[in-house]
Enzyme design. Sequence first.
Site, PDB file in Angstrom:
ATOM      1  N   LYS A  64      82.895  33.855  20.175  1.00  0.00           N
ATOM      2  CA  LYS A  64      82.361  32.886  21.135  1.00  0.00           C
ATOM      3  C   LYS A  64      83.166  31.598  21.049  1.00  0.00           C
ATOM      4  CE  LYS A  64      79.015  32.765  24.137  1.00  0.00           C
ATOM      5  NZ  LYS A  64      78.578  33.852  25.007  1.00  0.00           N
ATOM      6  N   GLY A 168      62.982  34.589  37.760  1.00  0.00           N
ATOM      7  CA  GLY A 168      64.326  34.006  37.772  1.00  0.00           C
ATOM      8  C   GLY A 168      65.206  34.715  38.786  1.00  0.00           C
ATOM      9  N   GLY A 170      68.369  33.983  39.917  1.00  0.00           N
ATOM     10  CA  GLY A 170      69.711  33.407  39.887  1.00  0.00           C
ATOM     11  C   GLY A 170      70.758  34.455  40.214  1.00  0.00           C
ATOM     12  N   VAL A 172      71.965  36.850  38.523  1.00  0.00           N
ATOM     13  CA  VAL A 172      71.601  38.223  38.171  1.00  0.00           C
ATOM     14  C   VAL A 172      70.264  38.607  38.809  1.00  0.00           C
ATOM     15  CG1 VAL A 172      71.140  39.827  36.290  1.00  0.00           C
ATOM     16  CG2 VAL A 172      72.844  38.023  35.981  1.00  0.00           C
TER      17      VAL A 172
HETATM   18  P1  NAD Z   1      71.458  31.571  36.726  1.00  0.00           P
HETATM   19  O1  NAD Z   1      71.526  30.207  36.167  1.00  0.00           O
HETATM   20  O2  NAD Z   1      72.302  31.945  37.891  1.00  0.00           O
HETATM   21  O3  NAD Z   1      69.942  31.910  37.149  1.00  0.00           O
HETATM   22  C1  NAD Z   1      68.832  31.545  36.414  1.00  0.00           C
HETATM   23  C2  NAD Z   1      67.683  31.375  37.415  1.00  0.00           C
HETATM   24  O4  NAD Z   1      66.481  31.192  36.677  1.00  0.00           O
HETATM   25  C3  NAD Z   1      67.852  30.152  38.327  1.00  0.00           C
HETATM   26  O5  NAD Z   1      67.580  30.525  39.667  1.00  0.00           O
HETATM   27  C4  NAD Z   1      66.819  29.161  37.782  1.00  0.00           C
HETATM   28  O6  NAD Z   1      66.287  28.325  38.791  1.00  0.00           O
HETATM   29  C5  NAD Z   1      65.763  30.109  37.257  1.00  0.00           C
HETATM   30  N1  NAD Z   1      64.907  29.555  36.209  1.00  0.00           N
HETATM   31  C6  NAD Z   1      65.215  28.677  35.222  1.00  0.00           C
HETATM   32  N2  NAD Z   1      64.144  28.439  34.452  1.00  0.00           N
HETATM   33  C7  NAD Z   1      63.132  29.202  34.951  1.00  0.00           C
HETATM   34  C8  NAD Z   1      61.779  29.402  34.579  1.00  0.00           C
HETATM   35  N3  NAD Z   1      61.256  28.777  33.530  1.00  0.00           N
HETATM   36  N4  NAD Z   1      61.038  30.241  35.312  1.00  0.00           N
HETATM   37  C9  NAD Z   1      61.576  30.894  36.375  1.00  0.00           C
HETATM   38  N5  NAD Z   1      62.844  30.742  36.783  1.00  0.00           N
HETATM   39  C10 NAD Z   1      63.612  29.910  36.075  1.00  0.00           C
HETATM   40  O7  NAD Z   1      71.735  32.561  35.482  1.00  0.00           O
HETATM   41  P2  NAD Z   1      72.141  34.089  35.539  1.00  0.00           P
HETATM   42  O8  NAD Z   1      73.613  34.207  35.423  1.00  0.00           O
HETATM   43  O9  NAD Z   1      71.433  34.778  36.653  1.00  0.00           O
HETATM   44  O10 NAD Z   1      71.551  34.590  34.138  1.00  0.00           O
HETATM   45  C11 NAD Z   1      70.163  34.815  33.971  1.00  0.00           C
HETATM   46  C12 NAD Z   1      69.895  35.254  32.534  1.00  0.00           C
HETATM   47  O11 NAD Z   1      70.625  36.434  32.245  1.00  0.00           O
HETATM   48  C13 NAD Z   1      70.314  34.240  31.462  1.00  0.00           C
HETATM   49  O12 NAD Z   1      69.427  34.321  30.379  1.00  0.00           O
HETATM   50  C14 NAD Z   1      71.691  34.740  31.048  1.00  0.00           C
HETATM   51  O13 NAD Z   1      72.019  34.328  29.743  1.00  0.00           O
HETATM   52  C15 NAD Z   1      71.479  36.235  31.125  1.00  0.00           C
HETATM   53  N6  NAD Z   1      72.724  36.983  31.301  1.00  0.00           N
HETATM   54  C16 NAD Z   1      73.500  36.783  32.398  1.00  0.00           C
HETATM   55  C17 NAD Z   1      74.671  37.512  32.569  1.00  0.00           C
HETATM   56  C18 NAD Z   1      75.548  37.348  33.781  1.00  0.00           C
HETATM   57  O14 NAD Z   1      76.392  38.224  34.060  1.00  0.00           O
HETATM   58  N7  NAD Z   1      75.384  36.294  34.565  1.00  0.00           N
HETATM   59  C19 NAD Z   1      75.040  38.467  31.587  1.00  0.00           C
HETATM   60  C20 NAD Z   1      74.216  38.658  30.480  1.00  0.00           C
HETATM   61  C21 NAD Z   1      73.048  37.917  30.351  1.00  0.00           C
END
Ligand code: NAD
Length: 335
Positions: A64, A168, A170, A172
């Site tokens: 990391k 959530g 976002g 993903v």
């Molecule tokens: P992102 O920031 O695009 O989306 C997160 C979403 O969650 C946002 O829409 C935000 O408004 C919402 N959010 C934040 N706090 C919240 C709450 N308390 N209740 C409800 N919604 C809430 O992030 P992402 O890339 O979609 O990743 C989401 C999760 O998946 C994270 O934990 C990340 O570490 C994990 N992850 C992502 C990837 C990837 O490829 N992007 C890979 C492995 C793990």
Amino acid sequence: MRRGPRTGLFCIVAVHSTVRGPSLGGCRMWTYDDNRAAIRDALRLSEGMTYKSAVAGLPLGGGKGVIVLHPGKPLDAKRRRAALLDFGETVERLGGSYVTAEDVGTSTRDMTVIAKATSHVSGLSRRAGGSGDPSPYTALGVLHAIEATVERAFDSASLRGRTIAVVGLGHVGLRVARLLAKAGARLVVADIDPTKRDEAERLGARWTTPAKAMIAAVDVLVPCALGGVLDHESVPQLQTPAVAGAANNQLAASDVADLLRERGVLWAPDFVANAGGIVNIAVELDPEGYDPDRATARVAGIGDTLRRIYDDAHTAGTTPLTAAMALAESNLRRA
Ligand code: NAD
């Protein structure tokens, strides 16, 4: 740890394991109270990457990177570019034992800047010959994880008519919700960002608050926001027999896995369910180069890995978390 000559900002790289291959993990650009906190974060996250890649059977170790920002001093575009070049140089000095990628605070575009200082960078845009945005593959992997979990909990992997709560929406979560809607699931969705509501309604999903979605009486809960959502307070309130989602570090502590099992909730270990992004990146290391079809096929393996973990946990009378860690450790020992 090295102080960037252009910016004076600290660049940290933690290499936890290279037993299965070069250590790979994203570069986090983040503000910390002090450097010790940043080092602790890098060490903890690099260890997590070792297990994530090992359980997925990838030829990668765990690492990391962190670029430590000063509180209250956001970077302008010029200094940001300089910080990325400083970090790239730090990576280059490790001679390939660490390969960087995007993470919280960095993007595919930032990887193009880092690539000016080192060749040990992954997650470049498709146009630059890389594997591009990992989120679609993470979402696809989560879908396979949900199917494997539903199959175990209900004796059929079909999602048609299943009620599923996605918390959530976002990068993903929204993609997972779209895939679930396409598979015929009935969705309850929530996000703290109200602008996501329109999108939810387009999917025919019922919109609710995150707190209500977490305890909705549904067939599967899919956490796709922050970590730490499953703890000794929230688990007794769950009204679902199954949890499988993308959020990292869903358990506030590892003993929450025992509590979930005691309460009859089947939990897909997050580092197994959300490995689609890293599985996709690993395809970049194939001798023939990156190919999206190969990536899609390999991401389907997440479902098979999870089925094996559920079998092992059942046979050993233990939790899926313990079984997943045992599988990762056995893959590490074999290497
Ligand atoms: P992102 O920031 O695009 O989306 C997160 C979403 O969650 C946002 O829409 C935000 O408004 C919402 N959010 C934040 N706090 C919240 C709450 N308390 N209740 C409800 N919604 C809430 O992030 P992402 O890339 O979609 O990743 C989401 C999760 O998946 C994270 O934990 C990340 O570490 C994990 N992850 C992502 C990837 C990837 O490829 N992007 C890979 C492995 C793990």
